[in-house]
Design an enzyme around this catalytic site. Structure first.
Site, PDB file in Angstrom:
ATOM      1  N   ALA A 174       0.839  -1.202   0.000  1.00 51.88           N
ATOM      2  CA  ALA A 174       0.000   0.000   0.000  1.00 51.88           C
ATOM      3  C   ALA A 174       0.869   1.245   0.000  1.00 51.88           C
ATOM      4  O   ALA A 174       0.593   2.224  -0.710  1.00 51.88           O
ATOM      5  CB  ALA A 174      -0.921  -0.012   1.221  1.00 51.88           C
ATOM      6  N   TYR A 175       1.965   1.212   0.773  1.00 53.42           N
ATOM      7  CA  TYR A 175       2.874   2.364   0.851  1.00 53.42           C
ATOM      8  C   TYR A 175       3.577   2.579  -0.485  1.00 53.42           C
ATOM      9  O   TYR A 175       3.515   3.660  -1.071  1.00 53.42           O
ATOM     10  CB  TYR A 175       3.898   2.118   1.972  1.00 53.42           C
ATOM     11  CG  TYR A 175       4.896   3.239   2.142  1.00 53.42           C
ATOM     12  CD1 TYR A 175       4.494   4.475   2.648  1.00 53.42           C
ATOM     13  CD2 TYR A 175       6.238   3.069   1.809  1.00 53.42           C
ATOM     14  CE1 TYR A 175       5.399   5.512   2.805  1.00 53.42           C
ATOM     15  CE2 TYR A 175       7.155   4.101   1.957  1.00 53.42           C
ATOM     16  CZ  TYR A 175       6.734   5.319   2.457  1.00 53.42           C
ATOM     17  OH  TYR A 175       7.639   6.335   2.614  1.00 53.42           O
ATOM     18  N   SER A 176       4.221   1.506  -0.988  1.00 54.90           N
ATOM     19  CA  SER A 176       5.025   1.657  -2.207  1.00 54.90           C
ATOM     20  C   SER A 176       4.166   2.006  -3.419  1.00 54.90           C
ATOM     21  O   SER A 176       4.557   2.838  -4.244  1.00 54.90           O
ATOM     22  CB  SER A 176       5.809   0.372  -2.480  1.00 54.90           C
ATOM     23  OG  SER A 176       6.656   0.105  -1.398  1.00 54.90           O
ATOM     24  N   SER A 196       1.227   3.569  -3.467  1.00 53.33           N
ATOM     25  CA  SER A 196       0.708   4.942  -3.392  1.00 53.33           C
ATOM     26  C   SER A 196       1.838   5.949  -3.618  1.00 53.33           C
ATOM     27  O   SER A 196       1.647   6.977  -4.268  1.00 53.33           O
ATOM     28  CB  SER A 196       0.012   5.190  -2.051  1.00 53.33           C
ATOM     29  OG  SER A 196       0.896   4.938  -0.976  1.00 53.33           O
ATOM     30  N   LYS A 197       3.050   5.651  -3.110  1.00 52.26           N
ATOM     31  CA  LYS A 197       4.178   6.556  -3.325  1.00 52.26           C
ATOM     32  C   LYS A 197       4.605   6.535  -4.807  1.00 52.26           C
ATOM     33  O   LYS A 197       5.094   7.528  -5.336  1.00 52.26           O
ATOM     34  CB  LYS A 197       5.361   6.183  -2.435  1.00 52.26           C
ATOM     35  CG  LYS A 197       5.134   6.420  -0.945  1.00 52.26           C
ATOM     36  CD  LYS A 197       4.924   7.881  -0.586  1.00 52.26           C
ATOM     37  CE  LYS A 197       6.196   8.563  -0.157  1.00 52.26           C
ATOM     38  NZ  LYS A 197       5.940   9.925   0.370  1.00 52.26           N
TER      39      LYS A 197
END
Ligand code: ZN
Length: 686
Positions: free
Chosen positions: A575-577, A579-580
């Site tokens: 989710a972090y990677s 979205s980034k």
């Protein structure tokens, strides 16, 4: 006028301490002097380096402010060496300054005021010179000699306007010699000189003179002041401010062609009453009420009529045309009245008056804009009072130009500290209350930027703003709570940001969140939240910034704080990677689209910053440790060990890279990534 003398505080003070006390209570009264205006002196006996008793004039140093003055800001000069100048016929400014500097007792003391001889030639032991509003409301009229005489009779002499220097000092000395019973001397279109045997006596005389002027004005204006002929436009403040927020960046773009400015806005009752007065267009163009305001206000404000101009495009055209017209008129004035050998100063207005909106003031930073603001607030009062008694009249254009380009006045500008690399730049930082945001904001403020701090954590944000303002000594930051995921919140925050400093030069899009879990167990909620902050959040602030940059027309700069993960993703960080990665791709597209407007967009890709980070919560640490197959307490060492340089990454390291991209040192760089990860070969940008 209130008499601020306190026997309790001043009773035991003698010599220079009493002079400092009296100067400060004069400086505390804005209707007497403002921001470095006026000066004070005392005559005393001191011992020189050989122990001989010497008669000295303790004179205020040039450029110091009476409100905060200290003993070190007074210069002792040998009075017995100054007084023989009374016999001279004439002296140039250069000769006078050179002579004065030879009379100084201490080489390291500040340069004495340009009004030194005026103080020296008056025999009274204590002499105070102010630019009192009420005295100037009397002198700045068409028949000031008659008016001054009718208020003070024969006890006060009026000296015709002359630029300060030797000849003015001689005229003052001559007036006193002819009538030693004078209680004070008024300098036409300039201010007041009062004196006494003691500091208290000289101070009391200053206050008495001003109070008498105030009473006379009150009696004679018969309610004409405070009653604008045209009623203040009955517009709700929120509507007026929304309109002002639309106009401010246009003004900033138009007046900042050669040097960028910070702009502040004022819509108090007085400002509105003045700009809405039908006489304001003419009255505002007469000139300053005392000449030394010009260093900050320039000779005239720009009076800009926008009433009836509706669309955003039409407003933009009117603003640009009006500023250009002002510039051309200024060049004409300069060419017509300049003395040989002088170079033209910035030809743009410092004060902009707009009916129904109020007043904008410009400066190299918020402090400078505020000084101009304060001076013009008093100017509006003096103009209204003088024109209620008679007609507001000031110096001739030639005298105005001679003063504006007077080397001795412009010398004060050389006393200012050198401007820093981000001086005159306005930056908005998102996620400013977090560890990285905080380090970035603090670094940018240290380099002279005016910074708008935004975050959802309001309390932390306000504390940070207070801390940074204290460090920088000025109001260089403002705290504006903003939720990057909420469109209205972003739009509102940008509007407030414009009202704080007038526009925007740099956006540091930094707010982010992390959530660590394998894809199969990420909840839709966590996934959506990650995208809301890390992708949509950047979209919303970048979109708003670009709109603002275009309206302002001075180019722009976006620095996106991305992550090493975009180029080298790790497991359990989907989710972090993802979205980034959306954020990074958005930044690249923006770099392509915005280049034609002079807007640069670059990224900083840090690896994990642990110190003080809200992103690395206990849960994220535990989950990341699990993903790496290590113990949670090993995680920081693990992250350091995986980079080539074997270093831990700090928020300060990220701030340095952001500063480089935010500054003009990277002016030819856009669409680029600077990794701040100690060297991770999988994450080399390619
Ligand atoms: Zn003066």
């Amino acid at each position: 006028m209130k008499n601020r003398w306190s026997e309790k505080r001043a009773g035991k003070l003698t010599g220079i301490d009493a002079l400092v006390y009296a100067s400060r209570i004069i400086g505390e009264e804005p209707e007497l002097v403002l921001w470095g205006g006026g000066n004070s002196s005392a005559k005393a006996m001191v011992k020189d380096h050989l122990g001989r008793e010497v008669r000295v004039l303790l004179m205020k140093g040039s450029g110091s402010d009476m409100r905060t003055i200290t003993t070190k800001q007074f210069t002792p000069l040998r009075l017995d060496e100054l007084l023989p100048l009374l016999e001279r016929e004439d002296m140039t400014d250069e000769e006078m300054v050179a002579y004065q500097s030879r009379c100084m007792m201490e080489n390291a003391a500040p340069k004495p005021s340009i009004e030194t001889l005026l103080h020296a030639f008056l025999p009274a032991p204590h002499v105070y010179h102010t630019h009192a509003d009420s005295i100037c409301a009397l002198t700045d009229t068409s028949d000031s000699p008659k008016l001054i005489h009718s208020v003070y009779g024969n006890d006060v002499a009026l000296i015709p306007y002359l630029r300060p220097g030797f000849r003015l000092a001689k005229l003052v000395a001559e007036a006193y010699r002819q009538n030693p019973d004078l209680r004070a001397i008024v300098l036409d279109k300039h201010g007041l000189v009062a004196w006494g045997k003691t500091p208290k006596e000289a101070y009391n005389e200053t206050i008495r003179m001003v109070s008498e002027a105030e009473r006379f004005i009150r009696r004679n204006i018969q309610g004409r002041f405070d009653r604008p002929v045209r009623a203040i436009v009955a517009q709700p403040a929120s509507e007026r401010r929304a309109h002002a927020a639309l106009v401010a960046p246009l003004l900033r773009g138009a007046v900042g062609r050669s040097r960028r400015m910070i702009i502040t806005y004022e819509d108090s009752k007085l400002a509105l009453a003045f700009v809405n007065d039908p006489r304001a267009r003419l009255l505002s163009q007469v000139g300053p009420f005392t000449p030394d305001h010009m260093l900050h206000t320039k000779p005239k404000p720009l009076f800009l009529e926008l009433t009836g101009t509706r669309t955003s495009e039409a407003i933009a055209d009117v603003v640009r045309d009006a500023v250009e017209h002002y510039r051309k008129e200024y060049v004409k004035y300069f060419e017509r009245h300049k003395s040989p050998g002088v170079t033209m100063l910035d030809p743009y207005p410092r004060v902009i008056l707009i009916p129904a909106l109020g007043m904008f003031t410009t400066g190299k930073d918020r402090r400078a804009a505020r000084i101009t603001h304060d001076l013009y607030m008093h100017t509006m009062r003096v103009i209204l009072k003088a024109s209620a008694i008679d007609s507001y009249t000031t110096l001739s254009p030639k005298d105005i130009c001679d003063f504006e380009y007077w080397p001795l006045e412009n010398f004060k500008l050389t006393l200012l500290p050198q401007e820093k690399q981000l001086s005159r730049r306005i930056v908005l930082v998102t996620g400013a209350a977090g560890a990285i945001g905080r380090a970035i904001a603090s670094r940018l403020v240290a380099e002279g930027a005016s910074v708008i701090l935004t975050d959802i954590h309001e309390k932390k944000l306000r504390a940070l703003s207070a801390e940074l303002n204290q460090q920088a000594g000025e109001e260089n930051t403002v705290a504006i709570p903003m939720d990057v995921t909420d469109e209205d919140s972003v739009v509102n925050a940008f509007q407030q940001a414009v009202m704080a400093f007038g526009g925007l030069d740099i956006l540091v899009s930094n707010a982010g969140i992390a959530c660590s879990a394998p894809v199969e167990s990420v909840t839709l909620d966590d996934w959506s939240k990650s995208f809301a902050v890390n992708a949509t959040g950047h979209f919303l602030v970048c979109r708003e910034a670009l709109r603002l940059f275009k309206r302002q027309g001075l180019g722009g700069n976006v620095v996106v704080v991305s992550t090493k993960n975009v180029l080298a993703p790790g497991k359990d960080f989907g989710a972090y990677s993802a979205s980034k990665a959306a954020q990074a791709q958005l930044a690249r597209v923006l770099a392509i689209e915005a280049a034609e407007f002079g807007v640069r967009v670059n990224m900083v890709n840090p690896d994990a910053v642990f110190e003080g980070s809200g992103l690395w919560s206990k849960e994220v640490r535990e989950s990341r440790a699990k993903a790496y197959g290590i113990q949670v307490e090993q995680i920081e060492a693990y992250c350091a060990d995986r980079n080539l340089l074997k270093v831990r990454i700090t928020a300060h390291d990220v701030a340095e890279a952001v500063l480089f991209l935010a500054s003009d040192r990277s002016s030819k760089t856009t669409g680029a990534i600077i990794p701040v990860d100690g060297g991770v070969k999988e994450a080399f940008p390619r």
